[in-house]
Scaffold this motif. Structure first.
Motif, PDB file in Angstrom:
ATOM      1  N   VAL A 169       0.923  -1.303   0.169  1.00  0.00           N
ATOM      2  CA  VAL A 169       0.063  -0.099   0.081  1.00  0.00           C
ATOM      3  C   VAL A 169       0.845   1.232   0.114  1.00  0.00           C
ATOM      4  CG1 VAL A 169      -0.243   0.243   2.484  1.00  0.00           C
ATOM      5  CG2 VAL A 169      -2.067   1.151   1.041  1.00  0.00           C
ATOM      6  N   ALA A 170       0.672   2.208  -0.965  1.00  0.00           N
ATOM      7  CA  ALA A 170       1.337   3.536  -1.018  1.00  0.00           C
ATOM      8  C   ALA A 170       0.290   4.776  -1.153  1.00  0.00           C
ATOM      9  CB  ALA A 170       2.397   3.398  -1.972  1.00  0.00           C
ATOM     10  N   ALA A 171       0.635   5.915  -0.935  1.00  0.00           N
ATOM     11  CA  ALA A 171      -0.099   7.053  -1.177  1.00  0.00           C
ATOM     12  C   ALA A 171       0.539   8.156  -1.976  1.00  0.00           C
ATOM     13  CB  ALA A 171      -0.688   7.558   0.154  1.00  0.00           C
ATOM     14  N   VAL A 172       0.000   8.701  -2.704  1.00  0.00           N
ATOM     15  CA  VAL A 172       0.335   9.880  -3.418  1.00  0.00           C
ATOM     16  C   VAL A 172      -0.586  11.051  -3.466  1.00  0.00           C
ATOM     17  CG1 VAL A 172      -0.133   9.309  -5.820  1.00  0.00           C
ATOM     18  CG2 VAL A 172       1.973  10.441  -5.360  1.00  0.00           C
ATOM     19  N   SER A 173       0.019  12.172  -3.523  1.00  0.00           N
ATOM     20  CA  SER A 173      -1.074  13.506  -3.747  1.00  0.00           C
ATOM     21  C   SER A 173      -1.125  13.757  -5.234  1.00  0.00           C
ATOM     22  CB  SER A 173      -0.698  14.662  -2.862  1.00  0.00           C
ATOM     23  OG  SER A 173       0.712  15.019  -3.420  1.00  0.00           O
ATOM     24  N   CYS A 174      -2.267  14.106  -5.564  1.00  0.00           N
ATOM     25  CA  CYS A 174      -2.515  14.860  -6.890  1.00  0.00           C
ATOM     26  C   CYS A 174      -3.193  16.099  -6.792  1.00  0.00           C
ATOM     27  CB  CYS A 174      -3.160  13.830  -8.005  1.00  0.00           C
ATOM     28  SG  CYS A 174      -2.181  12.114  -8.137  1.00  0.00           S
ATOM     29  N   GLY A 175      -3.287  16.943  -7.802  1.00  0.00           N
ATOM     30  CA  GLY A 175      -3.843  18.267  -7.947  1.00  0.00           C
ATOM     31  C   GLY A 175      -3.992  19.022  -9.323  1.00  0.00           C
ATOM     32  N   ILE A 176      -4.931  20.071  -9.141  1.00  0.00           N
ATOM     33  CA  ILE A 176      -4.913  20.533 -10.461  1.00  0.00           C
ATOM     34  C   ILE A 176      -4.497  22.190 -10.186  1.00  0.00           C
ATOM     35  CG2 ILE A 176      -6.923  21.652 -12.153  1.00  0.00           C
ATOM     36  CD1 ILE A 176      -8.575  19.165 -11.234  1.00  0.00           C
ATOM     37  N   CYS A 177      -3.415  22.342 -10.953  1.00  0.00           N
ATOM     38  CA  CYS A 177      -2.759  23.825 -10.618  1.00  0.00           C
ATOM     39  C   CYS A 177      -2.599  24.429 -12.004  1.00  0.00           C
ATOM     40  CB  CYS A 177      -1.133  23.367 -10.349  1.00  0.00           C
ATOM     41  SG  CYS A 177      -1.008  22.629  -8.637  1.00  0.00           S
ATOM     42  N   ASP A 178      -3.174  25.582 -11.829  1.00  0.00           N
ATOM     43  CA  ASP A 178      -3.351  26.324 -13.054  1.00  0.00           C
ATOM     44  C   ASP A 178      -4.129  25.825 -14.371  1.00  0.00           C
ATOM     45  OD1 ASP A 178      -2.053  28.412 -12.108  1.00  0.00           O
ATOM     46  OD2 ASP A 178      -0.300  27.865 -12.652  1.00  0.00           O
ATOM     47  N   GLY A 179      -5.287  24.971 -13.735  1.00  0.00           N
ATOM     48  CA  GLY A 179      -5.923  24.040 -14.776  1.00  0.00           C
ATOM     49  C   GLY A 179      -5.487  22.870 -15.388  1.00  0.00           C
ATOM     50  N   GLY A 194      -6.115  24.400  -7.256  1.00  0.00           N
ATOM     51  CA  GLY A 194      -7.456  24.620  -7.344  1.00  0.00           C
ATOM     52  C   GLY A 194      -8.279  23.618  -6.972  1.00  0.00           C
ATOM     53  N   ALA A 195      -7.681  22.391  -6.982  1.00  0.00           N
ATOM     54  CA  ALA A 195      -8.212  21.032  -6.245  1.00  0.00           C
ATOM     55  C   ALA A 195      -6.970  20.193  -5.934  1.00  0.00           C
ATOM     56  CB  ALA A 195      -9.117  20.418  -7.343  1.00  0.00           C
ATOM     57  N   ASP A 196      -7.241  19.389  -4.770  1.00  0.00           N
ATOM     58  CA  ASP A 196      -6.163  18.624  -4.268  1.00  0.00           C
ATOM     59  C   ASP A 196      -6.756  17.201  -4.026  1.00  0.00           C
ATOM     60  OD1 ASP A 196      -6.007  18.465  -1.418  1.00  0.00           O
ATOM     61  OD2 ASP A 196      -6.154  20.678  -2.034  1.00  0.00           O
ATOM     62  N   ALA A 214     -12.182  20.006  -3.774  1.00  0.00           N
ATOM     63  CA  ALA A 214     -11.975  21.539  -4.554  1.00  0.00           C
ATOM     64  C   ALA A 214     -11.892  22.631  -3.898  1.00  0.00           C
ATOM     65  CB  ALA A 214     -13.230  21.865  -5.330  1.00  0.00           C
ATOM     66  N   GLU A 215     -10.710  23.572  -4.139  1.00  0.00           N
ATOM     67  CA  GLU A 215     -10.531  24.733  -3.241  1.00  0.00           C
ATOM     68  C   GLU A 215     -11.012  25.926  -3.891  1.00  0.00           C
ATOM     69  OE1 GLU A 215      -9.017  24.353  -0.525  1.00  0.00           O
ATOM     70  OE2 GLU A 215      -8.027  22.346  -0.788  1.00  0.00           O
ATOM     71  N   GLY A 216     -11.621  25.815  -5.133  1.00  0.00           N
ATOM     72  CA  GLY A 216     -12.369  27.062  -5.700  1.00  0.00           C
ATOM     73  C   GLY A 216     -13.332  26.350  -6.464  1.00  0.00           C
ATOM     74  N   ALA A 217     -13.369  26.467  -7.642  1.00  0.00           N
ATOM     75  CA  ALA A 217     -14.529  26.092  -8.538  1.00  0.00           C
ATOM     76  C   ALA A 217     -14.493  24.446  -8.672  1.00  0.00           C
ATOM     77  CB  ALA A 217     -14.404  26.302 -10.157  1.00  0.00           C
ATOM     78  N   PRO A 218     -15.634  23.752  -8.603  1.00  0.00           N
ATOM     79  CA  PRO A 218     -15.551  22.483  -8.810  1.00  0.00           C
ATOM     80  C   PRO A 218     -14.843  21.791 -10.116  1.00  0.00           C
ATOM     81  CG  PRO A 218     -17.924  23.156  -8.518  1.00  0.00           C
ATOM     82  CD  PRO A 218     -17.042  24.220  -8.922  1.00  0.00           C
ATOM     83  N   PHE A 219     -14.456  20.284  -9.766  1.00  0.00           N
ATOM     84  CA  PHE A 219     -13.657  19.695 -10.725  1.00  0.00           C
ATOM     85  C   PHE A 219     -14.403  18.805 -11.248  1.00  0.00           C
ATOM     86  CE2 PHE A 219     -12.308  18.060  -6.934  1.00  0.00           C
ATOM     87  CZ  PHE A 219     -11.969  16.767  -6.908  1.00  0.00           C
ATOM     88  N   SER A 220     -14.362  18.316 -12.508  1.00  0.00           N
ATOM     89  CA  SER A 220     -15.113  17.367 -13.163  1.00  0.00           C
ATOM     90  C   SER A 220     -14.844  16.024 -13.038  1.00  0.00           C
ATOM     91  CB  SER A 220     -15.016  17.867 -14.758  1.00  0.00           C
ATOM     92  OG  SER A 220     -13.731  17.261 -15.251  1.00  0.00           O
ATOM     93  N   GLU A 221     -15.683  14.977 -13.354  1.00  0.00           N
ATOM     94  CA  GLU A 221     -15.209  13.666 -13.475  1.00  0.00           C
ATOM     95  C   GLU A 221     -14.156  13.355 -14.170  1.00  0.00           C
ATOM     96  OE1 GLU A 221     -17.708   9.223 -14.240  1.00  0.00           O
ATOM     97  OE2 GLU A 221     -18.759  11.247 -14.267  1.00  0.00           O
ATOM     98  N   ALA A 222     -14.117  14.010 -15.381  1.00  0.00           N
ATOM     99  CA  ALA A 222     -12.860  13.563 -16.301  1.00  0.00           C
ATOM    100  C   ALA A 222     -11.567  13.949 -15.433  1.00  0.00           C
ATOM    101  CB  ALA A 222     -12.971  14.444 -17.615  1.00  0.00           C
ATOM    102  N   GLU A 223     -11.616  15.249 -14.752  1.00  0.00           N
ATOM    103  CA  GLU A 223     -10.560  15.612 -14.076  1.00  0.00           C
ATOM    104  C   GLU A 223     -10.020  14.425 -13.164  1.00  0.00           C
ATOM    105  OE1 GLU A 223     -10.347  20.431 -14.762  1.00  0.00           O
ATOM    106  OE2 GLU A 223     -11.777  19.400 -13.405  1.00  0.00           O
ATOM    107  N   LEU A 224     -11.135  14.087 -12.355  1.00  0.00           N
ATOM    108  CA  LEU A 224     -10.990  13.220 -11.242  1.00  0.00           C
ATOM    109  C   LEU A 224     -10.245  12.124 -11.571  1.00  0.00           C
ATOM    110  CD1 LEU A 224     -11.311  12.194  -8.320  1.00  0.00           C
ATOM    111  CD2 LEU A 224     -13.589  11.511  -8.872  1.00  0.00           C
TER     112      LEU A 224
END
Length: 254
Positions: A169-179, A194-196, A214-224
């Protein structure tokens, strides 16, 4: 299967590509007295993970023939840019600390055959020496290494016949930066994303936990789905580093 999103070019503070992990190292056996330990470094984040074995279980498990794996998490006062108070001095743990250590414990129990442990407990202490984003993810990843080494120690003492781990088991962060969806955020990115999201995945592809906001606008299923794709790409490298740290052949799951 999810396909990668078309995104504008991104200049990350670290200069990394969108799908690149930070520099990673796992040093096993870092703490000389613990049954299992490692120092994991992911970029500027460094976490010391130690595993301590006890020949007893919590009261709710006594007589059931099962073991227990749990975790504690903490940060040194100057692990961050400014000094933080020691939680012991305040007399209580923060909600963040409690949430993270429960996450680490759940993640490890998800891949542990507790019936094969017998009535024993392993406590993993994850102490953040330096924080630059992703401390909970580094803790989960390093904790698995410390736990594996602790079980290996028990085998050397004839306490158990095999390592009772079902998977990695391992973990990693991902996010949306500048879109743009990116892998393994450092603090500079995490603080403005914008999302993490944090993904806890198993070596066989299972999902243990997904934390996304989402830290601002919602993110999409495709982005998830793109964040999940990035997480799978990143954890594949983390699993390889874990196997190397505990001396397992490449590709062997646990």
């Amino acid at each position: 299967m999810a396909t990668a999103l078309s995104a504008p070019a991104l200049s990350r503070p670290s200069g990394r590509a969108a799908d690149a992990l930070r520099t990673l190292s796992i040093e096993p056996g870092f703490a000389r007295h613990a049954e299992g330990s490692c120092l994991i470094r992911m970029g500027g984040t460094e976490v010391l993970c130690t595993a301590s074995v006890e020949g007893r279980v919590p009261g709710f498990l006594r007589g059931k023939g099962e073991g227990w794996v749990t975790a504690e998490y903490g940060m040194l006062p100057r692990a961050t840019h400014t000094r933080g108070d020691r939680e012991a001095a305040r007399g209580r743990q923060s909600g963040r600390t409690q949430e993270i250590q429960r996450l680490i414990g759940r993640s490890l129990r998800a891949v542990t055959d507790r019936a094969a442990m017998g009535e024993m407990s392993v406590t993993i202490d994850c102490d953040v020496l330096n924080a630059d984003g992703g401390t909970r993810c580094a803790s989960v990843t390093g904790a698995w290494v410390a736990l594996h080494l602790a079980f290996r120690h028990c085998m050397s003492k004839n306490i158990m016949k095999a390592v009772p781990l079902l998977d990695q088991v391992a973990a990693v962060s991902c996010g949306i930066c500048d879109g743009v969806p990116v892998l393994d955020l450092d603090y500079a990115e995490d603080s403005k994303a914008g999302a993490d999201a944090n993904f806890v995945l198993t070596g066989k592809g299972g999902l243990v936990e997904v934390q996304g906001t989402a830290e601002g606008a919602p993110f999409s299923e495709a982005e998830l789905l793109e964040l999940l794709r990035l997480a799978r790409h990143g954890t594949a490298q983390l699993f390889a580093a874990q196997r190397l740290a505990v001396g397992l052949p490449a590709g062997e799951p646990g």
